[in-house]
Design an enzyme around this catalytic site. Structure first.
Site, PDB file in Angstrom:
ATOM      1  CG  ASP A  73      -2.008  -1.024   1.181  1.00 27.54           C
ATOM      2  OD1 ASP A  73      -2.435  -1.383   0.068  1.00 27.54           O
ATOM      3  OD2 ASP A  73      -2.452  -1.467   2.247  1.00 27.54           O
ATOM      4  CG  ASP A  81      -6.836  -1.054  -1.539  1.00 26.86           C
ATOM      5  OD1 ASP A  81      -7.152  -2.258  -1.634  1.00 26.86           O
ATOM      6  OD2 ASP A  81      -5.897  -0.641  -0.841  1.00 26.86           O
TER       7      ASP A  81
END
Length: 166
Positions: A120, A139
């Site tokens: 991330d 995401d």
């Protein structure tokens, strides 16, 4: 364009963009390094997430984490692929939405298989108005897909209501 080719291309596009951005981040940003793109409002960093959305499940024992974050998502993604290929009456927006959800889901499952965790790197903080956890392109794909599905449902319901009153 053939519908199934469109589906494959859109899913592969989502996976490719996600994986390319993660390769760039892993190669150029040290773990926990912070790069301010727009002050402290939009930040690039590099963190590894063993869990799901916002790290949920990262403290599960490895067997449960494998079941809930690898096996079950793979089964669900396979079913959704089957569903969109077989359901020819899906409207275009729903089809695109499902492809984004599948592409993002597959990209994060791929990370879990290959690296044992997900990379991330985006963080947004608009000072009390809007603040995110650290997230990635997959995401974004999944979230955009969910929003498109919601909008498609709303548009289709209104369209049906108009047809019933006509």
């Amino acid at each position: 364009m053939n519908r199934n080719i469109f589906i494959v291309l859109l899913i592969v596009f989502n996976i490719a963009v996600d994986q390319i951005t993660k390769v760039i981040v892993r190669a150029n940003i040290e773990i926990r390094e912070v790069i301010e793109l727009i002050g402290d409002k939009f930040i690039l960093t590099n963190v590894y997430n063993k869990g799901a959305f916002l790290g949920m499940g990262s403290d599960m024992n490895p067997t449960l984490r494998t079941i809930f974050l690898l096996i079950l998502p793979t089964i669900v993604l396979a079913y959704v692929i089957y569903y969109i290929i077989k359901t020819k009456e899906l409207d275009r927006l729903s089809l695109i939405a499902f492809c984004c959800i599948i592409g993002g889901g597959v990209a994060n499952v791929f990370d879990r298989i290959v690296f044992g965790k997900v990379t991330d790197f985006f963080f947004i903080d608009l000072g009390g108005i809007f603040k995110t956890g650290i997230f990635n392109v997959a995401d974004i794909s999944v979230t955009a897909g969910m929003i498109m599905l919601l909008l498609s449902g709303i548009f289709n319901k209104k369209k049906e209501e108009r047809q019933e009153t006509a």
